[in-house]
Design an enzyme around this catalytic site. Structure first.
Site, PDB file in Angstrom:
ATOM      1  N   SER A   1      65.554  82.577  -3.009  1.00  9.32           N
ATOM      2  CA  SER A   1      64.333  81.757  -3.158  1.00  9.32           C
ATOM      3  C   SER A   1      64.440  80.423  -2.406  1.00  9.32           C
ATOM      4  O   SER A   1      64.247  79.353  -2.994  1.00  9.32           O
ATOM      5  CB  SER A   1      64.003  81.525  -4.640  1.00  9.32           C
ATOM      6  OG  SER A   1      63.606  82.722  -5.260  1.00  9.32           O
ATOM      7  N   PRO A   2      64.712  80.473  -1.104  1.00  7.32           N
ATOM      8  CA  PRO A   2      64.881  79.233  -0.341  1.00  7.32           C
ATOM      9  C   PRO A   2      63.616  78.388  -0.276  1.00  7.32           C
ATOM     10  O   PRO A   2      63.697  77.169  -0.085  1.00  7.32           O
ATOM     11  CB  PRO A   2      65.279  79.725   1.060  1.00  7.32           C
ATOM     12  CG  PRO A   2      64.787  81.134   1.136  1.00  7.32           C
ATOM     13  CD  PRO A   2      64.888  81.677  -0.251  1.00  7.32           C
ATOM     14  N   LEU A   3      62.446  79.027  -0.452  1.00 13.43           N
ATOM     15  CA  LEU A   3      61.181  78.263  -0.489  1.00 13.43           C
ATOM     16  C   LEU A   3      60.708  78.115  -1.938  1.00 13.43           C
ATOM     17  O   LEU A   3      59.528  77.872  -2.183  1.00 13.43           O
ATOM     18  CB  LEU A   3      60.105  78.970   0.335  1.00 13.43           C
ATOM     19  CG  LEU A   3      60.430  79.297   1.796  1.00 13.43           C
ATOM     20  CD1 LEU A   3      59.237  79.986   2.474  1.00 13.43           C
ATOM     21  CD2 LEU A   3      60.819  78.039   2.565  1.00 13.43           C
ATOM     22  N   ALA A   4      61.623  78.287  -2.876  1.00 11.42           N
ATOM     23  CA  ALA A   4      61.290  78.256  -4.307  1.00 11.42           C
ATOM     24  C   ALA A   4      60.169  79.250  -4.619  1.00 11.42           C
ATOM     25  O   ALA A   4      59.220  78.939  -5.354  1.00 11.42           O
ATOM     26  CB  ALA A   4      60.927  76.837  -4.750  1.00 11.42           C
ATOM     27  N   GLY A   5      60.294  80.435  -4.016  1.00 12.67           N
ATOM     28  CA  GLY A   5      59.302  81.483  -4.261  1.00 12.67           C
ATOM     29  C   GLY A   5      57.926  81.144  -3.701  1.00 12.67           C
ATOM     30  O   GLY A   5      56.920  81.714  -4.127  1.00 12.67           O
ATOM     31  N   GLY A   6      57.858  80.213  -2.756  1.00 15.53           N
ATOM     32  CA  GLY A   6      56.580  79.819  -2.146  1.00 15.53           C
ATOM     33  C   GLY A   6      56.000  78.551  -2.772  1.00 15.53           C
ATOM     34  O   GLY A   6      55.087  77.942  -2.239  1.00 15.53           O
TER      35      GLY A   6
ATOM     36  N   TYR B   1      65.180  95.986  -8.179  1.00 17.19           N
ATOM     37  CA  TYR B   1      63.997  95.412  -7.525  1.00 17.19           C
ATOM     38  C   TYR B   1      62.809  96.371  -7.558  1.00 17.19           C
ATOM     39  O   TYR B   1      62.960  97.569  -7.311  1.00 17.19           O
ATOM     40  CB  TYR B   1      64.309  95.007  -6.077  1.00 17.19           C
ATOM     41  CG  TYR B   1      65.134  93.731  -5.952  1.00 17.19           C
ATOM     42  CD1 TYR B   1      65.439  92.953  -7.075  1.00 17.19           C
ATOM     43  CD2 TYR B   1      65.600  93.297  -4.721  1.00 17.19           C
ATOM     44  CE1 TYR B   1      66.193  91.785  -6.962  1.00 17.19           C
ATOM     45  CE2 TYR B   1      66.356  92.120  -4.598  1.00 17.19           C
ATOM     46  CZ  TYR B   1      66.650  91.375  -5.733  1.00 17.19           C
ATOM     47  OH  TYR B   1      67.393  90.225  -5.618  1.00 17.19           O
TER      48      TYR B   1
END
Ligand SMILES: NC(=O)c1ccc[n+]([C@@H]2O[C@H](COP(=O)([O-])OP(=O)(O)OC[C@H]3O[C@@H](n4cnc5c(N)ncnc54)[C@H](OP(=O)(O)O)[C@@H]3O)[C@@H](O)[C@H]2O)c1
Length: 300
Positions: A210-215, A53
């Site tokens: 990525s629960p918010l699909a990366g925003g 990362y």
């Protein structure tokens, strides 16, 4: 404190904070320590990393912040990953991105993570991605050494299929405690590829990256994203919820596999939204409205 058991005697927080984007947050050590303490106050005590990362910088950034208050180590759980080798100015000899699950690489990657975090143990080590060149015997040998030496307490995988999970499980004595996969209302792949059924069958708690699909879910640009966004907005209004990210976390949390969201936001208010989602109840029909808004068709 809301926690979830990954094994009978090991638990992590129900919401995990992800540090993939940490190097972009431009926080100094003191600010990162403050954010970490605020997370802990919310009950978010588990932090997700990977060796790679931030061009191999994020683990050290976190370790430098933790060094300001070493007593925090006992209050948190550190997850990190290994196995991807990226081309980087840190490794000028590398000519292409590839995967390495050799005994030597796994051990040296963990040693380096321990040095970066300034700690003597990792709570969970994940193999970052499956590899077309994978030798489960080598991995099992490395897991065994790391466990015996106390350097890693628990092991798991990321982005594995059930078949790949089973293959590794057949070689190692260590329980694989999770599989971290991409899940969001925009990414339904693991509902279709057998993984969710496998998690239920084996009582494995998955983590969702990525629960918010990366925003993207909050800033829709494609037709599909707009469709999901509109559905989320309508349901949020019905439930009197003031921000749709809470609804997205709730959609993940209520699934029978007990999905653990790995929240990627740098902002404590947004991390708190994930924690607040633990108290939201949506109906099964609302869950399916979000699912079918993503697929674009009703269920047969
Ligand atoms: N295992 C794997 O292969 C893998 C792959 C990718 C990621 N991960 C893990 O999963 C974690 C989460 O992934 P992610 O960062 O993609 O998660 P995410 O939560 O889907 O996306 C985070 C991004 O969304 C933005 N965002 C959040 N709320 C927003 C809002 N209301 N409006 C606009 N933008 C908003 C955040 O910006 P702000 O910071 O401004 O809130 C941040 O840039 C990573 O940190 C990492 O630990 C694992």
């Amino acid at each position: 404190m809301n926690t979830i058991k990954l094994t009978s005697d090991f638990e992590i927080s129900r919401i995990v904070h992800g540090h993939w984007r940490l190097a972009d947050w431009n926080l100094n050590n003191q600010e990162l320590l403050r954010l970490t303490q605020q997370c802990i106050e919310l009950g978010v005590t588990t932090f997700d990393h990977a060796d790679i990362y931030g061009n191999y910088n994020c683990e050290k950034l976190f370790g430098d912040a933790l060094e300001l208050k070493p007593s925090i180590r006992k209050d948190i759980q550190l997850i990190t990953k290994c196995g991807i080798k990226l081309t980087s100015d840190k490794f000028p000899e590398r000519t292409l991105n590839h995967y390495d699950y050799s005994y030597n690489h796994i051990i040296s990657s963990v040693e380096n993570s321990l040095k970066n975090f300034k700690t003597d143990y990792i709570d969970v080590l994940l193999l970052h991605r499956p590899s077309p060149f994978f030798n489960p015997e080598e991995v099992a040998k490395a897991f065994s050494f790391l466990k015996k030496s106390g350097k890693v307490l628990h092991f798991g995988v990321s982005n594995f299929t059930p078949q790949q999970f089973e293959t590794l499980a057949a070689y190692t004595d260590e329980k694989l405690v999770t599989n971290q996969v991409e899940v969001s209302p925009l990414c339904l792949e693991h509902f279709d590829n057998g993984n969710m059924d496998y998690f239920l069958q084996k009582n494995i708690k998955p983590m969702a990256w990525s629960p918010l699909a990366g925003g993207q879910l909050l800033n829709p640009s494609t037709e599909k994203e707009q469709r999901v966004f509109n559905t989320l907005t309508n349901i949020a209004n019905e439930l009197h919820i003031n921000s749709i990210d809470k609804l997205i976390y709730s959609w993940l949390l209520m699934h029978p596999t007990a999905i653990i969201p790995v929240v990627g936001s740098s902002k404590i208010e947004r991390i708190k939204n994930a924690v607040d989602a633990l108290n939201i109840e949506m109906s099964l029909e609302q869950w399916f409205q979000i699912y079918t808004a993503s697929t674009g068709v009703g269920v047969p």
